[in-house]
Structures are given as C-alpha cells and as structure tokens.
Design a protein around this motif. Structure first.
Motif: not given
Length: 111
Positions: A15-19, A45-47, A52-58
């Motif tokens: 959950t590092d991304c949510v902050e 900024v979340c990516e 886990a490299d789970a956040i990707r641009p569409d």
C-alpha cells in the motif's frame, strides 16, 4: 491516460502507493488494490512506489481489460488512503504467475 493496478498486486497488496496519491483514487479489496480510472489524474506518482510493479499506465499493450477491471471493483470496494502492512507472504508471491486464480472479490477494510 490513467493508471491501473494489474494482477501482480494479488496476494501482495503493498500500500505504499496510497500514501502518495493526491486524489485518493485507490480502493481496497481483500487481497489487492485497484485505481478508479475516472478519478486518477494521471500524475504517475504511484507507479514507482509499487514494490510489485503492479501499477501500469493504460497506454501499455493489453491493459484495456485492466481499466474495466479497476473501474468495476473501485465502484464496490472502500477507498484506502492509509498505508498498511502488505499481506503475509507478499515477498514470496511477488511476480508469481497465475495469480488471478487467487483473486478475491471481497472488499477490504479501507481506511
């Protein structure tokens, strides 16, 4: 453009991304997070915060299905704005194949 969470988040749920999200567009399921694609302001900024490299641009290939997946669950799961501990065994699950079999539709606690 928007960012989405893909299946590598399943069974990790870092959950590092949510902050760092300035618009609080992350939503929490039992074993993963999603981003509401209509709320995301594409700041990115979340990516880099996702271990886990789970956040990707569409804009990446084959991400369209993840936009709809993220939209669906962000409309039924609670918003999350506070960092929590990852799921037990997250490090071992990071990068594993076939994680959709472990996906839970149940909502998380949010917060």
């Amino acid at each position: 453009m928007t960012y989405v969470v893909k299946d590598n988040c399943i069974a990790c749920k870092y959950t590092d991304c949510v902050e760092v999200c300035p618009v609080d567009c992350f939503y929490e399921g039992e074993n993963m997070l999603v981003i509401h694609p209509d709320e995301c302001i594409d700041c990115g900024v979340c990516e880099p915060e996702c271990p886990a490299d789970a956040i990707r641009p569409d804009t990446e290939p084959d991400v369209e299905k993840w936009v709809e997946f993220n939209r669906k669950y962000s409309e039924i799961w609670p918003v999350i704005v506070t960092k929590k501990d990852p799921l037990p065994g997250a490090e071992e699950m990071d990068g594993k194949e076939g994680k959709m079999e472990m996906f839970s539709e149940k909502p998380g606690e949010g917060g």
